[in-house]
Design an enzyme around this catalytic site. Structure first.
Site, PDB file in Angstrom:
ATOM      1  CG  ASP A   1      -2.092  -0.924   1.088  1.00  0.00           C
ATOM      2  OD1 ASP A   1      -2.280  -1.471  -0.009  1.00  0.00           O
ATOM      3  OD2 ASP A   1      -2.825  -1.105   2.075  1.00  0.00           O
TER       4      ASP A   1
ATOM      5  CE  LYS B   1      -9.002   0.490  -2.844  1.00  0.00           C
ATOM      6  NZ  LYS B   1      -9.366   0.679  -4.264  1.00  0.00           N
TER       7      LYS B   1
ATOM      8  CG  MET C   1      -9.401   5.850   5.709  1.00  0.00           C
ATOM      9  SD  MET C   1      -9.854   4.347   4.803  1.00  0.00           S
ATOM     10  CE  MET C   1     -10.770   3.443   6.072  1.00  0.00           C
TER      11      MET C   1
END
Length: 270
Positions: A52, A74, A187
């Site tokens: 990641d 991502k 997030m």
């Protein structure tokens, strides 16, 4: 001393990453100091490391010299591989006889979509191992002197993602507010203003302590302490951006008592 030999001294028998197998591992909150021995064992043995965006380059540097790195990050609002693409790639690599390490920030099963990848591997008959990591929402706050739990303050804590706060699958924030428990958000920066408003509409006091920890555990870490009512506006003023963890609740108020001494003790060994 070779890495595997050093691991044997600490772990005893080291699990073998077999050709055609996949390890789903967590790289921790950022600083390599919080990497697990299991993740290091995977790095030492993998042919291919699918990683990641938030995996520190110093962690990736622990790989075998011949190992190949494949980026599968991502990041919100930026072009990136879909989750289906990533899962499919893990299957392809395993079927090609590669020893695959899928390395994610934090813990693969805490808002890391590790469960989706594991289910794909299971459906396709690909052997896999889960290697837990230290999740950012707990370690990042701890190192910023915000304990996730504290006697007399809370008997539970809620871990939630703010990623879907503008979608039909959003969390019932009013129900979260009614629990009175501290909330740790992953997030959530894009939707922080909306989430804070929903929590206050649900009954959480506007002056509830709130904090944002940006780039937790890393040298560029930033910590903003405010209130639920002001946190989103002050984050905009400070131009804070992900990666970030948000904490809301009485646990944040403990930082003022803990932070000073904690920082003075963080001196390197000469």
């Amino acid at each position: 001393m070779k890495t595997i030999d050093a691991l044997r001294r600490l772990m005893g028998p080291v699990p073998r990453l077999v050709p055609g197998h996949v390890w789903l591992a967590g790289a921790g909150p950022g600083d390599p100091a919080h990497l697990t021995l299991g993740a290091i064992a995977g790095l030492a043995q993998a042919d291919v490391i699918v990683h990641d965006a938030l995996v520190d380059p110093r962690v990736l540097a622990l790989k075998d010299e011949a190992a190949v790195l494949e980026f599968a990050g991502k990041r919100g609002g930026r072009p990136s591989a879909t989750q289906a693409d990533i899962s499919r790639r893990l299957v392809e690599l395993a079927r090609a006889g590669r020893r695959v390490l899928r390395l994610k920030g934090g813990d693969p099963f805490v808002f890391g979509r590790g469960g989706e990848e594991a289910l794909t591997l299971a459906r396709e008959g690909i052997p896999f191992r889960i290697v837990p990591g230290v999740t950012s929402g707990l370690a990042g706050l701890a190192l910023a002197s915000i304990p996730a739990t504290h006697r007399g303050v809370n008997q539970a804590v809620i871990l939630a993602t703010g990623h879907a706060a503008d979608s039909a699958g959003d969390i019932d924030w009013a129900a979260v507010a009614r629990t009175g428990f501290p909330v740790i958000l992953y997030m959530a920066m894009k939707n922080l203003r909306r989430i804070a408003g929903a929590l206050m509409a649900g009954g959480l006091a506007a002056d509830t302590p709130a904090a944002i920890v940006v780039s937790a555990t890393l040298p560029e870490e930033q910590v903003l302490v405010s209130t639920l009512e002001r946190i989103a506006a002050e984050a905009d003023q400070a131009r804070l951006s992900p990666p970030a963890i948000v904490a809301i609740g009485g646990i944040v108020a403990l930082r003022e008592q803990l932070a000073g001494l904690a920082r003075t003790l963080m001196e390197p060994v000469p």
